[in-house]
Motif scaffolding. Structure first.
Motif, PDB file in Angstrom:
ATOM      1  N   LEU A   1      -8.229  -1.282   3.371  1.00 22.61           N
ATOM      2  CA  LEU A   1      -7.577  -2.589   3.292  1.00 22.61           C
ATOM      3  C   LEU A   1      -8.026  -3.326   2.036  1.00 22.61           C
ATOM      4  O   LEU A   1      -7.211  -3.951   1.343  1.00 22.61           O
ATOM      5  CB  LEU A   1      -7.864  -3.422   4.545  1.00 22.61           C
ATOM      6  N   HIS A   2      -9.301  -3.228   1.696  1.00 19.78           N
ATOM      7  CA  HIS A   2      -9.800  -3.866   0.477  1.00 19.78           C
ATOM      8  C   HIS A   2      -9.160  -3.244  -0.765  1.00 19.78           C
ATOM      9  O   HIS A   2      -8.897  -3.952  -1.734  1.00 19.78           O
ATOM     10  CB  HIS A   2     -11.318  -3.765   0.398  1.00 19.78           C
ATOM     11  N   ALA A   3      -8.914  -1.940  -0.743  1.00 22.66           N
ATOM     12  CA  ALA A   3      -8.269  -1.288  -1.885  1.00 22.66           C
ATOM     13  C   ALA A   3      -6.845  -1.823  -2.070  1.00 22.66           C
ATOM     14  O   ALA A   3      -6.429  -2.128  -3.195  1.00 22.66           O
ATOM     15  CB  ALA A   3      -8.254   0.228  -1.693  1.00 22.66           C
ATOM     16  N   VAL A   4      -6.119  -1.945  -0.975  1.00 28.06           N
ATOM     17  CA  VAL A   4      -4.762  -2.496  -1.036  1.00 28.06           C
ATOM     18  C   VAL A   4      -4.830  -3.948  -1.497  1.00 28.06           C
ATOM     19  O   VAL A   4      -4.074  -4.377  -2.383  1.00 28.06           O
ATOM     20  CB  VAL A   4      -4.062  -2.389   0.342  1.00 28.06           C
ATOM     21  N   ALA A   5      -5.737  -4.716  -0.906  1.00 28.93           N
ATOM     22  CA  ALA A   5      -5.871  -6.137  -1.240  1.00 28.93           C
ATOM     23  C   ALA A   5      -6.232  -6.323  -2.709  1.00 28.93           C
ATOM     24  O   ALA A   5      -5.658  -7.176  -3.396  1.00 28.93           O
ATOM     25  CB  ALA A   5      -6.923  -6.787  -0.349  1.00 28.93           C
ATOM     26  N   ARG A   6      -7.181  -5.537  -3.195  1.00 24.02           N
ATOM     27  CA  ARG A   6      -7.621  -5.669  -4.582  1.00 24.02           C
ATOM     28  C   ARG A   6      -6.450  -5.471  -5.545  1.00 24.02           C
ATOM     29  O   ARG A   6      -6.272  -6.234  -6.491  1.00 24.02           O
ATOM     30  CB  ARG A   6      -8.734  -4.647  -4.868  1.00 24.02           C
ATOM     31  N   ARG A   7      -5.623  -4.460  -5.301  1.00 15.38           N
ATOM     32  CA  ARG A   7      -4.470  -4.221  -6.184  1.00 15.38           C
ATOM     33  C   ARG A   7      -3.524  -5.415  -6.175  1.00 15.38           C
ATOM     34  O   ARG A   7      -3.051  -5.861  -7.222  1.00 15.38           O
ATOM     35  CB  ARG A   7      -3.727  -2.961  -5.760  1.00 15.38           C
ATOM     36  N   GLU A   8      -3.225  -5.935  -4.983  1.00 18.47           N
ATOM     37  CA  GLU A   8      -2.271  -7.037  -4.880  1.00 18.47           C
ATOM     38  C   GLU A   8      -2.842  -8.345  -5.427  1.00 18.47           C
ATOM     39  O   GLU A   8      -2.142  -9.090  -6.115  1.00 18.47           O
ATOM     40  CB  GLU A   8      -1.823  -7.207  -3.424  1.00 18.47           C
ATOM     41  N   ILE A   9      -4.085  -8.619  -5.127  1.00 21.86           N
ATOM     42  CA  ILE A   9      -4.721  -9.844  -5.621  1.00 21.86           C
ATOM     43  C   ILE A   9      -4.826  -9.798  -7.144  1.00 21.86           C
ATOM     44  O   ILE A   9      -4.525 -10.778  -7.828  1.00 21.86           O
ATOM     45  CB  ILE A   9      -6.090 -10.053  -4.950  1.00 21.86           C
TER      46      ILE A   9
END
Length: 157
Positions: free
Chosen positions: A123-131
């Motif tokens: 989830l952090h990997a997905v979040a990091r890309r989007e953020i």
């Protein structure tokens, strides 16, 4: 990641999405782009990206070898509407999977802990890309970087 966690994530998806929306709506709205009515439309897409991330061979390979977890989520100005979006996503995932553990009864506590850590890392990997994508076009980021550079130059004199 234990297969039971993936199955639970898929079968409990409607409950997860409902809990996530409730948590998101309980948060203070910091900007029009952070309004829950805007962000709820991204939830299914985000959950699909999370499942995609968990299924990636590179993710499984790195998580099996104890790769470091991603750094905390953040942005320079702190105004990114996705910060709250993803923090409530993580809370909803944890609550949904651990409170209704019907799908996880056969999973040992050690496997639960490991799988939960892997799920958070994905989830952090997905979040990091989007953020990071959102921050790349943020005008506050440019202003903050200019102010930071000016402050560094001032103290260097």
């Amino acid at each position: 990641m234990h297969d039971g966690f993936l199955r639970a994530l898929q079968t409990q998806r409607p409950d997860l999405r409902q809990r996530w929306e409730a948590l998101l709506r309980a948060e203070r709205v910091s900007s029009p782009m952070a309004h829950p009515d805007t962000l709820v439309h991204l939830m299914d897409w985000t959950l699909d990206r999370l499942l995609d991330e968990l299924r990636q061979p590179h993710f499984r390979r790195h998580s099996e070898h104890g790769a470091p977890r991603s750094a905390g989520l953040g942005c320079v100005c702190g105004k990114n509407p996705l910060l709250t979006y993803f923090s409530t996503a993580e809370q909803a995932v944890v609550e949904t999977l651990l409170l209704d553990d019907t799908d996880l009864r056969q999973v040992s506590s050690e496997d639960r802990s490991t799988s939960l850590d892997e799920l958070k890392a994905a989830l952090h990997a997905v979040a990091r890309r989007e953020i990071d994508s959102f921050c790349a076009v943020c005008q506050s980021r440019v202003r903050h970087e200019q102010e930071h550079t000016a402050a560094v130059l001032k103290t260097a004199r």
